[in-house]
Design an enzyme around this catalytic site. Sequence first.
Site, PDB file in Angstrom:
ATOM      1  N   VAL A  76      95.051  39.004  31.159  1.00 50.29           N
ATOM      2  CA  VAL A  76      94.278  39.912  30.538  1.00 50.29           C
ATOM      3  C   VAL A  76      93.164  40.580  31.363  1.00 50.29           C
ATOM      4  O   VAL A  76      92.516  41.602  30.832  1.00 50.29           O
ATOM      5  CB  VAL A  76      93.287  39.142  29.472  1.00 50.29           C
ATOM      6  N   LYS A  80      95.576  46.017  32.756  1.00 48.18           N
ATOM      7  CA  LYS A  80      96.512  46.848  31.702  1.00 48.18           C
ATOM      8  C   LYS A  80      95.696  48.186  31.442  1.00 48.18           C
ATOM      9  O   LYS A  80      96.324  49.111  31.318  1.00 48.18           O
ATOM     10  CB  LYS A  80      97.172  45.824  30.687  1.00 48.18           C
ATOM     11  N   GLY A 123      97.065  39.881  23.704  1.00 48.72           N
ATOM     12  CA  GLY A 123      97.202  38.447  24.034  1.00 48.72           C
ATOM     13  C   GLY A 123      98.752  38.113  23.661  1.00 48.72           C
ATOM     14  O   GLY A 123      99.346  38.861  23.271  1.00 48.72           O
ATOM     15  N   GLY A 136     133.115  14.537  11.844  1.00 46.83           N
ATOM     16  CA  GLY A 136     131.879  14.042  12.424  1.00 46.83           C
ATOM     17  C   GLY A 136     131.576  14.010  13.917  1.00 46.83           C
ATOM     18  O   GLY A 136     132.665  14.615  14.457  1.00 46.83           O
ATOM     19  N   SER A 153     138.459   8.556  15.191  1.00 36.72           N
ATOM     20  CA  SER A 153     139.864   8.174  15.495  1.00 36.72           C
ATOM     21  C   SER A 153     140.102   6.683  15.453  1.00 36.72           C
ATOM     22  O   SER A 153     141.465   6.321  14.983  1.00 36.72           O
ATOM     23  CB  SER A 153     140.053   8.525  17.091  1.00 36.72           C
ATOM     24  N   SER A 186     135.486  19.258  14.106  1.00 39.73           N
ATOM     25  CA  SER A 186     135.400  20.546  13.201  1.00 39.73           C
ATOM     26  C   SER A 186     133.806  20.567  12.810  1.00 39.73           C
ATOM     27  O   SER A 186     133.387  20.576  11.569  1.00 39.73           O
ATOM     28  CB  SER A 186     136.103  20.498  11.839  1.00 39.73           C
TER      29      SER A 186
END
Length: 621
Positions: A18, A22, A95, A456, A463, A530
Amino acid sequence: MKEEDVNSIPKIVIVGHVDHGKSSFIGRLIHDLGQVPDGKYDELKRVCERRGGEFEYAYLLDALQTERDQGVTIDTTQIFFKTKKSNYVFIDAPGHKEFIRNMITGASSADLALLIVDVAEGIKEQTKKHAYILKILGIKGVICLFNKMDKINYDKKIFLRIKKELTIFLKKLDVSLINSIPISAKFGENLVTKSKKMNWYKKQPFIEILDNFKINDHLESKNFRLPVQDIYKSNDKRIIVGRVESGKVSINDKILFSPSNEEVSIKSFEAWPKAKNFYSAGECVGFTIDEQIFVDTGNMVSHKKNPPKLMHTFESNVFWIGGKKLLKKKKYYMKINTGEYLVSVEKILNVIDTNTLNANKNPTVVNKNEICELVLYSPQLIPMDDFSTNPRTGRFCLLDEEEIVAGGIVNIKNFPDQRENQNETISNIVPFDYSVKEIDRISKLSHRPGIVWLTGLSGSGKSTIAKEIEKRLFMRDYNVFILDGDNLRLGLNKGLSFSPDDRTENIRRTGEVAKLFSQAGFIVIVSLISPYKSERKKARDIRPEIFKEVYIKASLEECIKRDTKGLYLKARKGEIENFTGISSPYEEPEKPDLVIDTEKDQINRSVDKLENFVINEFGMH
């Protein structure tokens, strides 16, 4: 300045601590460019002298807020100015919150970022925060102005030391330093003309670097995008109008409309007094096409090569400005480019506090002025680009009860493109008519065919359950076969990566093979992570009457604890990319046909449940 001109002017956002200058930089710049109304500078200087204070160029901003001069127009956030070569607009925000609000909402998309650093003070915490916000917003490059060189007597060594420190910090954020300019906003050094007090600086002053930056060049080099704004009827013509957001388009070009996937050619450009042969980024254009197809507001026009993605589900960085809290599963209206869609919040991934920039990884709510990462879902296909690929078409805002409540940027890297690849040779293919029909096969078996799709996380037990259920069904004289994800990747799906698009192809191929097995009378047990709802739905749509989705449920924490294949450890070390649950998402089924919770049930109990389910669904009673 006309509204249409304002929309096409390059926008430059200014960030930094700040107190690092600028406002002084902007005030001095517009003064040195000769764009302060006559007498205003002298008037303010006299006021400062009467009050015994030093004149600050930042005062010009306050004084000019009420001005509406053709050359300079200033309001609370936008400062218009012009050089000999071009018009520009600064987006200045005092800000974090104001900056993000301007940056992330579609009304103020920035083409370039300037970061101001006070060389006398060095890099402050707020400097780092603003730089981090640039990263969050997907801005990859920044020009740095090292201000207040007068306070260090224009010392080159101090400048280089602070520049090196900033470069190292930005590199960690994956933000590159495009240019570094030592300046003194107070004395106008290296702003409009080259400073004589810094002869060691061999590059151009700021304004020349800005003019030579060619802001729109990178937009012209990108893929052609034109969101359809409206369709006008003039005599017998239908004129499609919009602004070229990136790339360029020429007469007779083949163009593609998304999401309809209709391909036509540009027949003519319509403009007064005379149309050009091509139009580039930033230009508004009206055109006709060579075929009468349905075109609607919000459609995206592109070339066939490298079209926008078509997405149902996508991630986003969102700045929430609504008075009410953001709610999971709530529906909001999303405006992106010229289209409007109803979307729902599927998941809140994390929330970042704009004051501390700390991230909450397990959020349940999002409050006003917080940045969050969301997963959004739309029942309609939305044409869009990833923000990092095309900032012009990767921004959106959310509305609730016709009020803007959020602005956001799109991240589509973790979810698959829903654009179907159309095979031009499909019209020449004639399906084979089997002499042994599926009904004939069923009559010889003790069961009907089926596709039992186990989905899953890795480590959830898919499996293990698949192998046990295969044994049990086989002992019952069922024709049964497992399609396991790992096995398929060793052959049929060899060469496919784990990117969203390759995962999509992996699931598509598996679904087609499952269909063939089911036509041969088999009960097919598919064991595949998947992760995407959209792709599981496509698999179901192949044979919806016999497809059963079974969710093998286990939390990510439990799967990591099991880590049966050691993959989670590798993924956490960064040795595996796009690993589901770690660096790639998993979408839980909303309404599966069966849920088997392997955290609650032992293996035998889990297989019992699945066996009873399969017999009830597919057994011949």
